[in-house]
Design a protein around this motif. Structure first.
Motif, mmCIF file in Angstrom:
data_model
loop_
_atom_site.group_PDB
_atom_site.id
_atom_site.type_symbol
_atom_site.label_atom_id
_atom_site.label_comp_id
_atom_site.label_asym_id
_atom_site.label_seq_id
_atom_site.Cartn_x
_atom_site.Cartn_y
_atom_site.Cartn_z
ATOM 1 N N UNK A 163 0.871 -1.260 -0.016
ATOM 2 C CA UNK A 163 -0.039 0.157 0.250
ATOM 3 C C UNK A 163 0.842 1.295 -0.230
ATOM 4 N N UNK A 164 0.536 2.249 -0.806
ATOM 5 C CA UNK A 164 0.950 3.450 -0.793
ATOM 6 C C UNK A 164 -0.008 4.689 -0.266
ATOM 7 N N UNK A 165 0.384 5.163 0.843
ATOM 8 C CA UNK A 165 -0.652 6.252 1.597
ATOM 9 C C UNK A 165 -0.123 7.415 0.923
ATOM 10 N N UNK A 166 -1.520 8.409 0.796
ATOM 11 C CA UNK A 166 -1.378 9.715 0.237
ATOM 12 C C UNK A 166 -2.169 10.668 1.242
ATOM 13 N N UNK A 167 -1.441 11.850 1.710
ATOM 14 C CA UNK A 167 -2.096 12.651 2.562
ATOM 15 C C UNK A 167 -1.382 13.931 2.827
#
Length: 200
Positions: free
Chosen positions: A28-32
């Protein structure tokens, strides 16, 4: 690879996303624009903030929730997300942003939206929920949202509540006195000690 957009308001989106992402074993790659959440198991793309006190036409006449004109942070954050979607994301989970959900779908990426309770039939939510491949409802299927159209119910998976305390067991009751569970986020509350006493 799974992408996961985490909204910056409060801690609920980040906490819930982290609990689920931990089960994905780093895929998973998180974006925020929030700092990488504690315990986040994969890569994290730090997005610039897109807040402003004087936004120019942020809703595009009611079509969107937040897309202010001439805002470099907003433009950069969507560009960063788009670059990753172009390269290595096969599914994008969005918690929560109608604009990111639509961007993902426009780029031909399967989009999963973490749904929210309530009447979501405003133009931005309708477009995001309609365009999503799947809606995840973090509440029981025995209590479906009554305001939703049937087309949303058909693609909704009801998963029940998601909590960072799911792996804990409740302590045994030690008295017959009634107890009240109260939960709220970091966004603030007007609940007083007198309110809690009244609820109990």
């Amino acid at each position: 690879m799974i992408g996961w957009y985490v909204h910056h308001h409060g801690l609920g989106h980040a906490t819930r996303s982290t609990q689920i992402a931990r089960h994905l074993r780093g895929e998973v790659v998180g974006f925020g624009s929030v700092p990488v959440p504690e315990g986040w198991p994969g890569a994290w793309v730090q997005l610039p903030p897109d807040l402003t006190d004087e936004p120019a036409d942020p809703t595009a006449g009611g079509v969107l929730h937040w897309a202010p004109l001439d805002h470099p942070g907003h433009r950069e954050r969507l560009s960063l997300i788009g670059e990753h979607l172009r390269r290595d994301i096969s599914v994008m989970v969005v918690d929560a942003s109608c604009e990111v959900a639509l961007l993902s779908r426009l780029l031909g990426v399967r989009t999963v939206v973490m749904a929210m309770r309530g009447d979501r039939r405003d133009r931005p939510h309708e477009a995001a929920y309609d365009g999503a491949s799947l809606l995840i409802a973090p509440w029981p299927g025995t209590t479906p949202e009554p305001t939703w159209p049937e087309r949303w119910h058909r693609k909704t998976r009801y998963v029940g509540g998601i909590s960072r305390f799911d792996d804990r067991t409740a302590p045994p009751l030690t008295s017959s006195r009634r107890r009240v569970l109260v939960a709220w986020g970091t966004g603030g509350t007007g609940v007083t000690a007198a309110d809690l006493d009244a609820a109990e």
